[in-house]
Design a protein around this motif. Structure first.
Motif, PDB file in Angstrom:
ATOM      1  N   TYR A 201       0.840  -1.201   0.000  1.00 35.58           N
ATOM      2  CA  TYR A 201       0.000   0.000   0.000  1.00 35.58           C
ATOM      3  C   TYR A 201       0.874   1.249   0.000  1.00 35.58           C
ATOM      4  O   TYR A 201       0.532   2.270   0.603  1.00 35.58           O
ATOM      5  N   GLY A 202       2.002   1.165  -0.694  1.00 36.19           N
ATOM      6  CA  GLY A 202       2.895   2.300  -0.874  1.00 36.19           C
ATOM      7  C   GLY A 202       3.955   2.446   0.198  1.00 36.19           C
ATOM      8  O   GLY A 202       4.867   3.270   0.060  1.00 36.19           O
ATOM      9  N   PHE A 203       3.893   1.694   1.283  1.00 38.82           N
ATOM     10  CA  PHE A 203       4.860   1.824   2.376  1.00 38.82           C
ATOM     11  C   PHE A 203       6.031   0.859   2.181  1.00 38.82           C
ATOM     12  O   PHE A 203       5.846  -0.281   1.759  1.00 38.82           O
ATOM     13  N   ARG A 204       7.214   1.346   2.533  1.00 39.66           N
ATOM     14  CA  ARG A 204       8.435   0.556   2.430  1.00 39.66           C
ATOM     15  C   ARG A 204       8.793  -0.020   3.801  1.00 39.66           C
ATOM     16  O   ARG A 204       8.902   0.712   4.781  1.00 39.66           O
ATOM     17  N   ARG A 205       9.000  -1.311   3.847  1.00 35.64           N
ATOM     18  CA  ARG A 205       9.443  -1.929   5.099  1.00 35.64           C
ATOM     19  C   ARG A 205      10.821  -1.402   5.478  1.00 35.64           C
ATOM     20  O   ARG A 205      11.672  -1.198   4.626  1.00 35.64           O
ATOM     21  N   GLY A 206      11.016  -1.215   6.767  1.00 38.46           N
ATOM     22  CA  GLY A 206      12.306  -0.752   7.259  1.00 38.46           C
ATOM     23  C   GLY A 206      12.467   0.746   7.288  1.00 38.46           C
ATOM     24  O   GLY A 206      13.411   1.259   7.885  1.00 38.46           O
ATOM     25  N   VAL A 207      11.550   1.482   6.656  1.00 37.08           N
ATOM     26  CA  VAL A 207      11.613   2.948   6.633  1.00 37.08           C
ATOM     27  C   VAL A 207      10.720   3.497   7.735  1.00 37.08           C
ATOM     28  O   VAL A 207       9.597   3.018   7.954  1.00 37.08           O
ATOM     29  N   THR A 208      11.209   4.512   8.442  1.00 35.29           N
ATOM     30  CA  THR A 208      10.425   5.153   9.503  1.00 35.29           C
ATOM     31  C   THR A 208       9.697   6.368   8.957  1.00 35.29           C
ATOM     32  O   THR A 208      10.311   7.252   8.357  1.00 35.29           O
ATOM     33  N   ARG A 362      13.086  -5.431   7.774  1.00 34.22           N
ATOM     34  CA  ARG A 362      13.827  -5.101   6.557  1.00 34.22           C
ATOM     35  C   ARG A 362      12.964  -5.357   5.334  1.00 34.22           C
ATOM     36  O   ARG A 362      12.006  -6.130   5.381  1.00 34.22           O
ATOM     37  N   PRO A 363      13.294  -4.698   4.229  1.00 32.20           N
ATOM     38  CA  PRO A 363      12.461  -4.813   3.028  1.00 32.20           C
ATOM     39  C   PRO A 363      12.567  -6.179   2.379  1.00 32.20           C
ATOM     40  O   PRO A 363      13.516  -6.935   2.600  1.00 32.20           O
ATOM     41  N   ALA A 454       6.634   9.885  20.781  1.00 36.38           N
ATOM     42  CA  ALA A 454       5.925  10.853  19.947  1.00 36.38           C
ATOM     43  C   ALA A 454       6.001  12.250  20.577  1.00 36.38           C
ATOM     44  O   ALA A 454       6.217  12.396  21.778  1.00 36.38           O
ATOM     45  N   THR A 455       5.816  13.262  19.742  1.00 33.89           N
ATOM     46  CA  THR A 455       5.911  14.646  20.207  1.00 33.89           C
ATOM     47  C   THR A 455       4.716  15.461  19.717  1.00 33.89           C
ATOM     48  O   THR A 455       4.169  15.201  18.643  1.00 33.89           O
ATOM     49  N   GLN A 456       4.341  16.464  20.532  1.00 34.59           N
ATOM     50  CA  GLN A 456       3.271  17.371  20.120  1.00 34.59           C
ATOM     51  C   GLN A 456       3.807  18.516  19.285  1.00 34.59           C
ATOM     52  O   GLN A 456       3.150  18.964  18.342  1.00 34.59           O
ATOM     53  N   ALA A 457       4.980  19.012  19.626  1.00 35.93           N
ATOM     54  CA  ALA A 457       5.581  20.123  18.891  1.00 35.93           C
ATOM     55  C   ALA A 457       7.078  19.847  18.713  1.00 35.93           C
ATOM     56  O   ALA A 457       7.820  19.877  19.698  1.00 35.93           O
ATOM     57  N   PRO A 458       7.489  19.579  17.469  1.00 37.28           N
ATOM     58  CA  PRO A 458       6.648  19.436  16.279  1.00 37.28           C
ATOM     59  C   PRO A 458       5.826  18.154  16.326  1.00 37.28           C
ATOM     60  O   PRO A 458       6.191  17.204  17.022  1.00 37.28           O
ATOM     61  N   ALA A 459       4.726  18.157  15.587  1.00 35.49           N
ATOM     62  CA  ALA A 459       3.838  17.001  15.588  1.00 35.49           C
ATOM     63  C   ALA A 459       4.555  15.797  15.000  1.00 35.49           C
ATOM     64  O   ALA A 459       5.008  15.837  13.849  1.00 35.49           O
ATOM     65  N   GLY A 460       4.674  14.740  15.771  1.00 43.79           N
ATOM     66  CA  GLY A 460       5.396  13.586  15.264  1.00 43.79           C
ATOM     67  C   GLY A 460       5.048  12.282  15.962  1.00 43.79           C
ATOM     68  O   GLY A 460       5.124  12.184  17.186  1.00 43.79           O
ATOM     69  N   ILE A 461       4.627  11.297  15.189  1.00 50.93           N
ATOM     70  CA  ILE A 461       4.546   9.907  15.631  1.00 50.93           C
ATOM     71  C   ILE A 461       5.450   9.142  14.678  1.00 50.93           C
ATOM     72  O   ILE A 461       5.072   8.834  13.541  1.00 50.93           O
ATOM     73  N   HIS A 462       6.672   8.893  15.104  1.00 55.56           N
ATOM     74  CA  HIS A 462       7.688   8.305  14.237  1.00 55.56           C
ATOM     75  C   HIS A 462       7.653   6.795  14.396  1.00 55.56           C
ATOM     76  O   HIS A 462       7.899   6.262  15.487  1.00 55.56           O
ATOM     77  N   ALA A 463       7.336   6.104  13.308  1.00 58.02           N
ATOM     78  CA  ALA A 463       7.133   4.662  13.397  1.00 58.02           C
ATOM     79  C   ALA A 463       7.623   3.984  12.124  1.00 58.02           C
ATOM     80  O   ALA A 463       7.339   4.441  11.015  1.00 58.02           O
ATOM     81  N   GLU A 464       8.350   2.900  12.311  1.00 56.20           N
ATOM     82  CA  GLU A 464       8.909   2.152  11.186  1.00 56.20           C
ATOM     83  C   GLU A 464       7.905   1.123  10.682  1.00 56.20           C
ATOM     84  O   GLU A 464       7.344   0.347  11.464  1.00 56.20           O
ATOM     85  N   PHE A 465       7.697   1.110   9.377  1.00 54.07           N
ATOM     86  CA  PHE A 465       6.747   0.174   8.770  1.00 54.07           C
ATOM     87  C   PHE A 465       7.349  -1.221   8.752  1.00 54.07           C
ATOM     88  O   PHE A 465       8.452  -1.429   8.262  1.00 54.07           O
ATOM     89  N   GLY A 466       6.592  -2.192   9.279  1.00 50.14           N
ATOM     90  CA  GLY A 466       7.075  -3.564   9.350  1.00 50.14           C
ATOM     91  C   GLY A 466       6.235  -4.543   8.568  1.00 50.14           C
ATOM     92  O   GLY A 466       6.323  -5.751   8.795  1.00 50.14           O
TER      93      GLY A 466
END
Length: 482
Positions: A201-208, A362-363, A454-466
């Motif tokens: 669905y367009g997401f790359r494994r291993g990329v955050t 990993r991809p 995760a952070t409110q400022a700057p807005a960020g939910i950083h998550a690696e696609f698995g």
């Protein structure tokens, strides 16, 4: 003579008590007999209820929306019931009959015999029902003696019913847009050893990815809050979509949802509230910044290490590492993605632009429309090209997965907490976008590892696609409903 007259009343009393005892004795024996009969009936009922409960729970745990899950459910129910005994004074094993098991899409039925459910109906079969009346009649028969006095049949037949189903689904009330509509496709660009990378669905494994900074249809970020209590076709209730109603589900990461997957409809509200990142951060043993979570309902992950950077020298000291939590934003005017989603290196792309890589997975190669073998770390220079400088390079081996493998004490939860594995993994609905209105169609469910708080400022939910997940992997405990 006076002495004889003095003891005469006592002898008369003894006689009266004897007569009274003779009158009461049959009644006492009858009451004891009735108690024995009733206890036998009660005990048999409890034995059959235990059979029904155990078999229904075993079947419900196996149901995952697939034909294979139906088969496992049938086998699990039989295995569980065959271990049971009845007649506690002279135990006998239960011989199972498949006719006692049926499935349904809801706890209220209608119920379909287990052997009559088709493969097409499998995705909706989420509840199991066991009726011991369909077992051999002798299991429910109880011979009584004293109850016959009050007109009860000499042989009583007992039967019990149990209904079980999944209590909840490990699904986060956060949804994002799918980056494309294809479940598995080949990523364009340079082939590596004759193979292209597979994207889901367009997401790359291993990329955050920063889940709060994505949109395949424009430059404005699109993310959604999912109603955790109401599901189609039932209408949503406004009270179930308030921040206060949703926060506990953000804490736990579970929702009492049916089998959500490709084609399901979710009720959503555009814009995941930034204040709720505090609830997400309970996974890192952080219960501050207004979080409503507690370690009891939302325990931390077993590994709370911040994977910011995540490669060159990650497990070493004295070596500078990138501090970007996720891949750099790429806004080409038509979509908001990351530099990792460009077919070639975007202008200004350096190793640091890719942020955290491969801390979770990993991809995979794209092979005839399916996922092939994994790429290895020697392929990083091809997978993550740069416009200037050296490409990113991994300092850990092909067998290493920092999240799963490394359990060094200073990377883990504080000793005072009891951590749970995989708590940092968010099962996030990938929606068909653009979303118009308050309902959205689900294309798939993505597994994302929160690499850093995760952070409110700057807005960020950083998550690696698995990769993608399914109902079988998302299901939590089954419970007895009836």
């Amino acid at each position: 003579m006076s002495t004889a007259r003095r003891f005469q009343p006592a002898r008369r009393q003894d006689g009266a008590l004897g007569i009274l005892y003779a009158m009461i004795l049959p009644l006492m024996l009858g009451m004891i007999g009735l108690a024995i009969d009733l206890s036998m009936v009660y005990a048999r009922g409890r034995e059959l209820q235990a059979v029904a409960d155990g078999a229904a729970l075993a079947a419900a745990r196996a149901l995952d929306g697939t034909p294979a899950g139906l088969e496992r459910a049938r086998n699990s129910a039989e295995e569980q019931a065959s271990k049971a005994e009845y007649r506690f004074l002279n135990p006998r094993r239960i011989n199972w009959s498949g006719g006692a098991l049926s499935f349904a899409a809801s706890a209220a039925g209608p119920w379909i015999p287990a052997g009559a459910v088709s493969a097409m109906e499998a995705p909706t079969m989420l509840f199991a029902r066991v009726d011991t009346a369909s077992l051999d009649a002798r299991y429910g028969e109880v011979a009584v003696a004293f109850l016959r006095v009050v007109g009860v049949s000499a042989s009583q037949h007992m039967a019990r019913v149990a209904v079980a189903g999944r209590k909840e689904t490990i699904l986060s009330p956060l949804a994002v847009c799918a980056l494309n509509a294809q479940e598995i496709s080949a990523r364009g660009g340079v082939s590596i050893l004759g193979a292209y990378e597979a994207v889901e669905y367009g997401f790359r494994r291993g990329v955050t990815y920063n889940l709060l900074r994505l949109n395949p249809n424009g430059s404005t970020p699109r993310h959604f809050l999912v109603n955790p209590l109401d599901f189609a076709p039932a209408p949503p209730l406004p009270a179930h979509h308030t921040d206060a109603a949703v926060r506990p589900f953000v804490c736990s990461g579970n929702m009492p949802a049916p089998a959500i997957g490709h084609g399901s409809t979710l009720y959503v509200r555009q814009g995941f509230p930034l204040s709720m990142v505090a609830e997400l951060n309970s996974r890192f043993d952080l219960y501050t910044d207004g979080s409503t979570c507690t370690p009891y309902i939302a325990p931390p992950d077993a590994n709370v290490r911040d994977f910011r950077g995540g490669y060159t020298g990650f497990w070493m000291t004295g070596i500078a590492v990138p501090v970007r939590a996720s891949a750099a934003e790429l806004d080409d005017g038509n979509r908001l993605v990351t530099v990792a989603d460009a077919e070639g290196p975007a202008a200004g792309t350096t190793a640091a632009s890719y942020g955290t890589l491969w801390s979770f997975g990993r991809p995979r190669r794209y092979v005839n429309g399916a996922l092939g073998t994994e790429f290895q770390r020697v392929h990083w220079k091809h997978l993550y090209p740069v416009a200037s400088g050296n490409p990113p390079a991994s300092s850990y081996s092909d067998d290493d997965s920092p999240y799963d493998r490394y359990r060094l004490p200073h990377f883990e939860k504080p000793a005072a907490r009891v951590g749970s594995p995989q708590r940092r993994v968010l099962n996030v609905p990938l929606l068909e976008c653009p979303v118009n209105g308050s309902s959205a169609r689900v294309l798939g469910i993505g597994r994302f590892l929160m690499t850093t708080p995760a952070t409110q400022a700057p807005a960020g939910i950083h998550a690696e696609f698995g990769g993608l997940t399914n109902y079988a992997a998302m299901t939590a405990s089954a419970v007895l409903i009836q």
